[in-house]
Design a protein around this motif. Structure first.
Motif, mmCIF file in Angstrom:
data_model
loop_
_atom_site.group_PDB
_atom_site.id
_atom_site.type_symbol
_atom_site.label_atom_id
_atom_site.label_comp_id
_atom_site.label_asym_id
_atom_site.label_seq_id
_atom_site.Cartn_x
_atom_site.Cartn_y
_atom_site.Cartn_z
ATOM 1 N N ALA A 221 0.670 -1.326 -0.095
ATOM 2 C CA ALA A 221 0.096 -0.046 -0.081
ATOM 3 C C ALA A 221 0.937 1.238 -0.167
ATOM 4 O O ALA A 221 0.359 2.461 -0.013
ATOM 5 N N MET A 222 2.169 1.458 0.106
ATOM 6 C CA MET A 222 2.815 2.142 0.370
ATOM 7 C C MET A 222 2.718 3.347 -0.739
ATOM 8 O O MET A 222 2.825 4.439 -0.402
ATOM 9 N N LEU A 223 2.766 2.804 -1.975
ATOM 10 C CA LEU A 223 2.383 4.016 -3.165
ATOM 11 C C LEU A 223 1.023 4.049 -3.838
ATOM 12 O O LEU A 223 0.892 4.503 -4.707
ATOM 13 N N ALA A 224 0.136 3.138 -2.915
ATOM 14 C CA ALA A 224 -1.413 3.380 -3.474
ATOM 15 C C ALA A 224 -1.778 4.779 -3.481
ATOM 16 O O ALA A 224 -1.430 5.711 -2.611
ATOM 17 N N GLY A 301 14.393 -3.799 7.543
ATOM 18 C CA GLY A 301 14.970 -4.864 7.457
ATOM 19 C C GLY A 301 14.852 -6.354 6.612
ATOM 20 O O GLY A 301 15.746 -6.897 6.092
ATOM 21 N N GLN A 302 13.488 -6.474 6.582
ATOM 22 C CA GLN A 302 12.920 -7.262 5.611
ATOM 23 C C GLN A 302 12.978 -6.854 4.163
ATOM 24 O O GLN A 302 13.764 -7.598 3.236
ATOM 25 N N ASP A 303 12.056 -5.884 3.625
ATOM 26 C CA ASP A 303 12.041 -5.710 2.341
ATOM 27 C C ASP A 303 13.240 -5.028 1.552
ATOM 28 O O ASP A 303 13.614 -5.624 0.577
ATOM 29 N N THR A 304 14.171 -4.322 2.157
ATOM 30 C CA THR A 304 15.147 -3.528 1.583
ATOM 31 C C THR A 304 16.270 -4.766 1.285
ATOM 32 O O THR A 304 16.945 -4.940 0.266
ATOM 33 N N THR A 305 16.700 -5.388 2.453
ATOM 34 C CA THR A 305 17.625 -6.440 2.193
ATOM 35 C C THR A 305 17.283 -7.597 1.412
ATOM 36 O O THR A 305 18.048 -8.204 0.917
ATOM 37 N N TRP A 471 4.328 -2.167 -7.382
ATOM 38 C CA TRP A 471 3.777 -1.633 -6.373
ATOM 39 C C TRP A 471 4.711 -1.584 -5.130
ATOM 40 O O TRP A 471 4.426 -1.387 -3.951
ATOM 41 N N ALA A 472 5.876 -1.945 -5.381
ATOM 42 C CA ALA A 472 7.055 -1.956 -4.254
ATOM 43 C C ALA A 472 7.478 -0.390 -4.226
ATOM 44 O O ALA A 472 8.064 0.053 -4.871
ATOM 45 N N LEU A 473 7.534 -0.011 -2.967
ATOM 46 C CA LEU A 473 8.334 1.411 -2.694
ATOM 47 C C LEU A 473 9.768 1.118 -2.865
ATOM 48 O O LEU A 473 10.600 1.947 -3.272
ATOM 49 N N PHE A 474 10.568 -0.001 -2.719
ATOM 50 C CA PHE A 474 11.954 -0.441 -2.716
ATOM 51 C C PHE A 474 11.983 -1.277 -4.187
ATOM 52 O O PHE A 474 11.348 -2.134 -4.461
ATOM 53 N N SER A 475 13.130 -0.820 -4.712
ATOM 54 C CA SER A 475 13.047 -1.557 -6.185
ATOM 55 C C SER A 475 13.527 -2.831 -5.919
ATOM 56 O O SER A 475 14.516 -3.315 -5.533
ATOM 57 N N ARG A 476 12.610 -3.734 -6.407
ATOM 58 C CA ARG A 476 12.684 -4.992 -6.321
ATOM 59 C C ARG A 476 12.104 -5.655 -7.910
ATOM 60 O O ARG A 476 11.100 -5.546 -8.361
ATOM 61 N N LEU A 477 12.881 -7.013 -7.982
ATOM 62 C CA LEU A 477 12.450 -7.622 -9.234
ATOM 63 C C LEU A 477 11.044 -8.165 -9.291
ATOM 64 O O LEU A 477 10.809 -9.010 -8.225
#
Length: 488
Positions: A221-224, A301-305, A471-477
């Motif tokens: 929901a971060m970028l919603a 700690g979870q999402d960015t790492t 929909w990810a705030l942090f760049s992920r594949l």
């Protein structure tokens, strides 16, 4: 029509006429203000760019970028190509300025004169909480950071290394031989369990499963668009946040009443420390501050790492020379540590090339693509006027991929860090007073994962697509990086 007007009476006609006139006057005044603003912002000392439509600005274009396979950063990239290293736009009704030079990064992130404070868009602030380090004002941030920094000590990281290594070994043993693994899914599971164990001593059970599900809703929901309607992504994220806060409140209550078994985790040390502050008559953290920052640390700690680990596996799988060099280093280390059950912090210091691989992965991936700051007073940056109330954003990805800063920036080359980097050219963890508290912890987790993967498996990347999860705030594949693994 005339008969209808006679039926409603002259007073009603006058009333409606006044309403229409008032509406026209309001619209005319708003149009006049907008024209004045546009005229003012076309001056040479105001950043170039487009503010879009009245009230909503370029929000539609921003949301369209999110829904594309290229991800929300493409909105910034396109405008950076059009306007250069500094441009303005309007997102969700707020004027946003993006800057992509190391000089701008130094001025804004150092913040020597106190002209800036951290600010995220409304949806993010509401989801992580206004007591979070991410959203705190300058003075509040200083207080929070002072309370939390001691909990990221060398002893804490040493304990995390052992715990994380244990999780990695257990997880990799379950991958088997000759199967396909989605790296992002595995990394998200491992990093979530590691953070919950370190922060709350939660290792298994329904409480942990529900917490993970709700954290996932918050992240999505971060970028919603911030609409509080029951079917929207933002509303579901807010409801998930409420459940997370309720869970954390119950855990804190149990700890204070001594109902939980003795633990030595982040939360327990924080509660003991706060009790000491209270007995000394000093300001103590509120439960809301503790809860918001526990949630922030779980997400970060979870999402960015996990995202960084996934990019790292992809880059290594696609660069054979680098893979061979780091594998030689790690197999040599394995010979020295073979009698140990788990890695130690000292072992991580024996990984100089792996540390450069981590750094290069973070540079190329730019998992956190920009850093937002609220302008507290009118100022000038790079010859442009920045007005109080605007948000200025350091465009991290653009700096990381600038050929004037890094030679051949799109090539994966860890050896570029043999020499010291140009100041403010590597911004994966920010700089200045708001440098990421968990920086050393994240690096340690990436190194542990790397060592165990390289000394247990060889792998082949099955999908080279670099599209971003929209929909990810942090760049992920978006593919999650599927790989075929073969046990060594």
């Amino acid at each position: 029509m005339f008969q209808l007007l006679l039926d409603v009476g002259p007073y009603c006609v006058c009333f409606y006429a006044v309403l229409v006139l008032a509406a026209l006057v309001f619209l005319a005044s708003q149009l006049w203000k907008m024209l004045q603003q546009l005229n003012q912002e076309c001056r040479a000392d105001i950043p170039p760019g487009c503010l879009g439509l009245p009230f909503i600005g370029e929000t539609i274009q921003f949301m369209a970028a999110i829904n594309s396979g290229k991800g929300f950063y493409d909105f910034v990239r396109v405008r950076s190509l059009r306007y250069g290293n500094c441009f303005k736009t309007n997102i969700f009704g707020q004027t946003q300025v993006f800057l992509s030079s190391t000089e701008s990064a130094k001025i804004i992130l150092n913040n020597d004169l106190g002209r800036f404070t951290k600010r995220y868009i409304k949806s993010i602030a509401e989801l992580v909480g206004n007591q979070s380090l991410l959203c705190a004002s300058q003075q509040h941030h200083k207080l929070l950071r002072g309370r939390l920094v001691n909990l990221f000590s060398t002893n804490s990281i040493s304990l995390l290394v052992k715990q994380f290594d244990e999780l990695i070994v257990h997880t990799l043993n379950g991958w088997g031989d000759g199967g396909t693994v989605i790296v992002l899914d595995e990394a998200l599971q491992i990093t979530f369990k590691a953070m919950c164990k370190m922060l709350l001593s939660l290792e298994r059970g329904l409480e942990l499963e529900l917490l993970q599900e709700d954290v996932g809703h918050v992240c999505k929901a971060m970028l919603a668009f911030p609409l509080r309607l029951p079917w929207t992504r933002f509303y579901k994220g807010l409801q998930a946040r409420k459940r997370i806060m309720s869970t954390l409140e119950k855990i804190i209550s149990r700890r204070r009443r001594g109902l939980d078994a003795a633990t030595d985790d982040f939360l327990q040390r924080l509660l003991v420390e706060e009790d000491n502050y209270c007995s000394d008559g000093l300001h103590r953290l509120t439960d809301a501050e503790i809860q918001d920052n526990i949630l922030t640390m779980i997400i970060a700690g979870q999402d960015t790492t996990a995202s960084a680990i996934t990019w790292m596996v992809k880059y290594l799988g696609e660069n054979e020379d680098v893979l061979d060099a780091i594998k030689a280093e790690q197999l040599h280390l394995l010979e020295k540590t073979s009698k140990k059950l788990f890695l130690t912090l000292d072992d991580l210091n024996e990984m100089p090339y792996a540390s450069k691989v981590v750094k290069e992965s973070l540079r190329m991936a730019s998992v956190v693509p920009w850093f937002p700051r609220l302008v507290l007073q009118d100022c000038e940056i790079e010859g442009y006027k920045m007005k109080k109330g605007w948000t200025v954003n350091i465009d991290v990805r653009s700096i990381h991929l600038d050929p004037m800063v890094y030679s051949e920036p799109n090539n994966f080359n860890p050896s570029r860090f043999d020499d010291e980097s140009k100041p403010y050219s590597f911004l994966a963890f920010g700089m200045g007073a708001r440098t990421c508290l968990g920086m050393n912890m994240a690096k340690a987790m990436m190194l542990v994962f790397l060592h165990r993967l390289l000394t247990t498996y060889k792998w082949k990347v099955l999908d080279s697509d670099s599209s971003i999860d929209k929909w990810a705030l942090f760049s992920r594949l978006s593919s999650g990086c599927p790989v075929h693994v073969t046990r060594l």
